[in-house]
Design a protein around this motif. Structure first.
Motif, PDB file in Angstrom:
ATOM      1  N   LEU A  59      46.488  53.631  52.874  1.00  0.00           N
ATOM      2  CA  LEU A  59      47.353  52.587  52.322  1.00  0.00           C
ATOM      3  C   LEU A  59      47.048  52.327  50.857  1.00  0.00           C
ATOM      4  CD1 LEU A  59      46.724  49.939  55.161  1.00  0.00           C
ATOM      5  CD2 LEU A  59      48.662  51.533  55.073  1.00  0.00           C
ATOM      6  N   VAL A  60      48.095  52.000  50.099  1.00  0.00           N
ATOM      7  CA  VAL A  60      47.933  51.323  48.812  1.00  0.00           C
ATOM      8  C   VAL A  60      48.206  49.859  49.106  1.00  0.00           C
ATOM      9  CG1 VAL A  60      48.828  50.965  46.489  1.00  0.00           C
ATOM     10  CG2 VAL A  60      48.545  53.295  47.367  1.00  0.00           C
ATOM     11  N   SER A  61      47.144  49.070  49.168  1.00  0.00           N
ATOM     12  CA  SER A  61      47.239  47.669  49.580  1.00  0.00           C
ATOM     13  C   SER A  61      47.054  46.761  48.374  1.00  0.00           C
ATOM     14  CB  SER A  61      46.176  47.355  50.634  1.00  0.00           C
ATOM     15  OG  SER A  61      46.160  45.980  50.939  1.00  0.00           O
ATOM     16  N   LEU A  62      48.020  45.885  48.154  1.00  0.00           N
ATOM     17  CA  LEU A  62      47.960  44.909  47.065  1.00  0.00           C
ATOM     18  C   LEU A  62      47.775  43.528  47.672  1.00  0.00           C
ATOM     19  CD1 LEU A  62      50.874  46.372  44.935  1.00  0.00           C
ATOM     20  CD2 LEU A  62      48.419  46.704  44.583  1.00  0.00           C
ATOM     21  N   VAL A  63      46.722  42.849  47.273  1.00  0.00           N
ATOM     22  CA  VAL A  63      46.335  41.588  47.902  1.00  0.00           C
ATOM     23  C   VAL A  63      47.006  40.424  47.189  1.00  0.00           C
ATOM     24  CG1 VAL A  63      44.419  40.099  48.557  1.00  0.00           C
ATOM     25  CG2 VAL A  63      44.152  42.592  48.648  1.00  0.00           C
ATOM     26  N   ASP A  64      47.982  39.829  47.871  1.00  0.00           N
ATOM     27  CA  ASP A  64      48.713  38.676  47.354  1.00  0.00           C
ATOM     28  C   ASP A  64      47.992  37.400  47.788  1.00  0.00           C
ATOM     29  OD1 ASP A  64      50.685  37.303  46.043  1.00  0.00           O
ATOM     30  OD2 ASP A  64      52.312  37.878  47.387  1.00  0.00           O
ATOM     31  N   SER A  65      48.589  36.249  47.519  1.00  0.00           N
ATOM     32  CA  SER A  65      47.920  34.983  47.802  1.00  0.00           C
ATOM     33  C   SER A  65      47.664  34.763  49.283  1.00  0.00           C
ATOM     34  CB  SER A  65      48.748  33.818  47.234  1.00  0.00           C
ATOM     35  OG  SER A  65      50.052  33.838  47.792  1.00  0.00           O
ATOM     36  N   ALA A 127      38.687  51.932  48.122  1.00  0.00           N
ATOM     37  CA  ALA A 127      38.274  51.973  46.722  1.00  0.00           C
ATOM     38  C   ALA A 127      39.109  50.963  45.951  1.00  0.00           C
ATOM     39  CB  ALA A 127      38.464  53.371  46.147  1.00  0.00           C
ATOM     40  N   PRO A 128      38.494  50.123  45.137  1.00  0.00           N
ATOM     41  CA  PRO A 128      39.237  49.041  44.470  1.00  0.00           C
ATOM     42  C   PRO A 128      40.241  49.548  43.448  1.00  0.00           C
ATOM     43  CG  PRO A 128      37.001  49.184  43.606  1.00  0.00           C
ATOM     44  CD  PRO A 128      37.064  50.126  44.778  1.00  0.00           C
ATOM     45  N   LEU A 129      41.337  48.800  43.327  1.00  0.00           N
ATOM     46  CA  LEU A 129      42.342  49.039  42.292  1.00  0.00           C
ATOM     47  C   LEU A 129      42.104  48.016  41.195  1.00  0.00           C
ATOM     48  CD1 LEU A 129      45.481  49.435  44.612  1.00  0.00           C
ATOM     49  CD2 LEU A 129      43.975  51.244  43.735  1.00  0.00           C
ATOM     50  N   GLN A 135      40.969  43.230  36.247  1.00  0.00           N
ATOM     51  CA  GLN A 135      41.496  42.413  37.341  1.00  0.00           C
ATOM     52  C   GLN A 135      41.641  43.249  38.615  1.00  0.00           C
ATOM     53  OE1 GLN A 135      41.802  39.306  37.118  1.00  0.00           O
ATOM     54  NE2 GLN A 135      42.488  38.620  35.117  1.00  0.00           N
ATOM     55  N   PRO A 136      41.119  42.797  39.758  1.00  0.00           N
ATOM     56  CA  PRO A 136      41.277  43.523  41.012  1.00  0.00           C
ATOM     57  C   PRO A 136      42.625  43.212  41.665  1.00  0.00           C
ATOM     58  CG  PRO A 136      39.913  41.597  41.368  1.00  0.00           C
ATOM     59  CD  PRO A 136      40.266  41.599  39.906  1.00  0.00           C
ATOM     60  N   LEU A 137      43.363  44.259  41.994  1.00  0.00           N
ATOM     61  CA  LEU A 137      44.693  44.082  42.572  1.00  0.00           C
ATOM     62  C   LEU A 137      44.723  44.303  44.079  1.00  0.00           C
ATOM     63  CD1 LEU A 137      46.796  46.053  39.923  1.00  0.00           C
ATOM     64  CD2 LEU A 137      46.231  43.608  39.939  1.00  0.00           C
ATOM     65  N   GLY A 138      43.810  45.124  44.562  1.00  0.00           N
ATOM     66  CA  GLY A 138      43.811  45.503  45.966  1.00  0.00           C
ATOM     67  C   GLY A 138      42.940  46.733  46.141  1.00  0.00           C
ATOM     68  N   ALA A 139      43.357  47.633  47.017  1.00  0.00           N
ATOM     69  CA  ALA A 139      42.540  48.814  47.272  1.00  0.00           C
ATOM     70  C   ALA A 139      43.397  49.970  47.746  1.00  0.00           C
ATOM     71  CB  ALA A 139      41.471  48.503  48.312  1.00  0.00           C
ATOM     72  N   LEU A 140      42.921  51.167  47.494  1.00  0.00           N
ATOM     73  CA  LEU A 140      43.420  52.373  48.160  1.00  0.00           C
ATOM     74  C   LEU A 140      42.456  52.634  49.301  1.00  0.00           C
ATOM     75  CD1 LEU A 140      45.150  54.963  48.415  1.00  0.00           C
ATOM     76  CD2 LEU A 140      43.520  56.049  46.828  1.00  0.00           C
ATOM     77  N   VAL A 165      46.187  55.572  41.214  1.00  0.00           N
ATOM     78  CA  VAL A 165      47.127  54.527  41.625  1.00  0.00           C
ATOM     79  C   VAL A 165      47.331  53.528  40.492  1.00  0.00           C
ATOM     80  CG1 VAL A 165      47.490  52.560  43.178  1.00  0.00           C
ATOM     81  CG2 VAL A 165      46.659  54.728  44.105  1.00  0.00           C
ATOM     82  N   VAL A 166      46.239  53.098  39.878  1.00  0.00           N
ATOM     83  CA  VAL A 166      46.338  52.137  38.772  1.00  0.00           C
ATOM     84  C   VAL A 166      47.085  52.756  37.593  1.00  0.00           C
ATOM     85  CG1 VAL A 166      45.043  50.753  37.108  1.00  0.00           C
ATOM     86  CG2 VAL A 166      44.275  50.894  39.491  1.00  0.00           C
ATOM     87  N   SER A 167      46.820  54.048  37.332  1.00  0.00           N
ATOM     88  CA  SER A 167      47.542  54.714  36.241  1.00  0.00           C
ATOM     89  C   SER A 167      49.039  54.720  36.491  1.00  0.00           C
ATOM     90  CB  SER A 167      47.037  56.161  36.090  1.00  0.00           C
ATOM     91  OG  SER A 167      45.687  56.181  35.666  1.00  0.00           O
TER      92      SER A 167
END
Length: 309
Positions: A59-65, A127-129, A135-140, A165-167
């Motif tokens: 997954l490409v997981s983006l952690v929202d509120s 692995a952190p994004l 700023q941490p956005l989430g993880a792969l 992913v970040v790129s």
């Protein structure tokens, strides 16, 4: 038990330059990525991560509120899960690959609904994004339903893919910003062109009309009025009348709106040639006095253009 959301202290200790959760969420939302459609660039990276790590899910997981949303989901048929169940909220501040060999033996996750129920997570590696500003956005992440662990080479590959992913996020944002700036520029150009056209139209002092296979110059200041006649218009200049194949709408674009006004669906008059107005008609003087009707729908505009005392 419910796994608690990540604490602000963990954010501060996990990643440099992150002063608050609000700043992190602002950075995430600045990418305008949440709730967007799948994109092959991200799907290719989750497929590759699953292949390298030998897991059925990536997954490409983006952690929202209050949720973790999946920009790409390989092997998992959902687009988001509650943040309180998220493994990735811990991975994103881990500083490296966050690995859980067997979630049923981990006190932080063994009662997690994602472990006790579908998809029955046992192994997790994320692995952190991290944005260029820290700023941490989430993880792969790579997930398996069987306990296991990664090799050093697999961990390094997962971190490399996370940077990719970040790129892609950065490239996507730059493309959106470029499109937005281009749209703004096109709007400004349209505005400038419209203004230029208006100024050009307002400043026109002459027309050329076709008469008997030749072009005759007509000064706009000499036109007293224009009359529609089917597919033609009559242009009255002094004692002359020129009949040309055009429309009233076209004539309005060619005559200065400062000097001419439409008073009827069939008539345009020059303001300084109006001699008198009597009820629903007016008289124009252009070498010979002529009466022109005033349409009800045009009367208010006409009266607003006159210098009444």
């Amino acid at each position: 038990m419910n796994v608690p959301p990540i604490s602000s202290s963990l954010l501060r200790t996990g990643v440099a330059n992150v002063s608050s959760e609000e700043e992190r969420l602002e950075a995430l939302r600045a990418y305008r990525i949440l709730d967007t459609s799948p994109e092959e660039d991200f799907d290719a990276l989750t497929r590759l991560a699953a292949y390298i790590c030998g897991t059925p899910i990536s997954l490409v997981s983006l952690v929202d509120s209050d949720r973790q949303w999946f920009k790409s989901s390989y092997g998992l048929g959902v687009s988001e899960t509650p943040r309180e169940y998220s493994f990735c909220q811990y991975a994103m501040v881990s500083g490296g690959v966050y690995e859980v060999e067997n979630a049923t033996n981990d006190p932080l996750f063994r009662d997690n609904p994602l472990v006790t129920n579908d998809p029955n997570i046992r192994f997790y590696a994320g692995a952190p994004l991290i944005t260029p500003t820290g700023q941490p956005l989430g993880a792969l992440c790579a997930i398996d339903t069987q306990p296991r662990n990664l090799t050093d080479a697999q961990r390094d590959a997962l971190k490399t893919l996370a940077r990719e992913v970040v790129s892609h996020l950065e490239l996507r944002r730059a493309r959106l910003q470029l499109e937005q700036e281009r749209a703004k520029l096109e709007g400004l150009l349209r505005m400038a062109n419209d203004t230029a056209a208006s100024l050009y139209s307002n400043g026109r002092t002459e027309l050329f009309v076709k008469q008997d296979h030749k072009l005759v110059r007509v000064c706009a200041a000499d036109i007293s009025y224009v009359e529609a006649l089917g597919d033609y218009v009559n242009i009255y200049v002094g004692t002359e009348r020129y009949t040309v194949y055009t429309t009233m709408k076209d004539m309005l674009t060619r005559l200065s709106p400062r000097d001419f006004v439409r008073v009827h669906r069939k008539y345009i008059v020059r303001l300084d040639r109006i001699v008198t107005i009597d009820g629903d008609s007016l008289v124009v003087d252009g070498g010979r006095a002529s009466s022109v009707p005033i349409g009800n729908s045009y009367k208010q505009d006409l009266m607003g253009r006159l210098n009444l005392v």
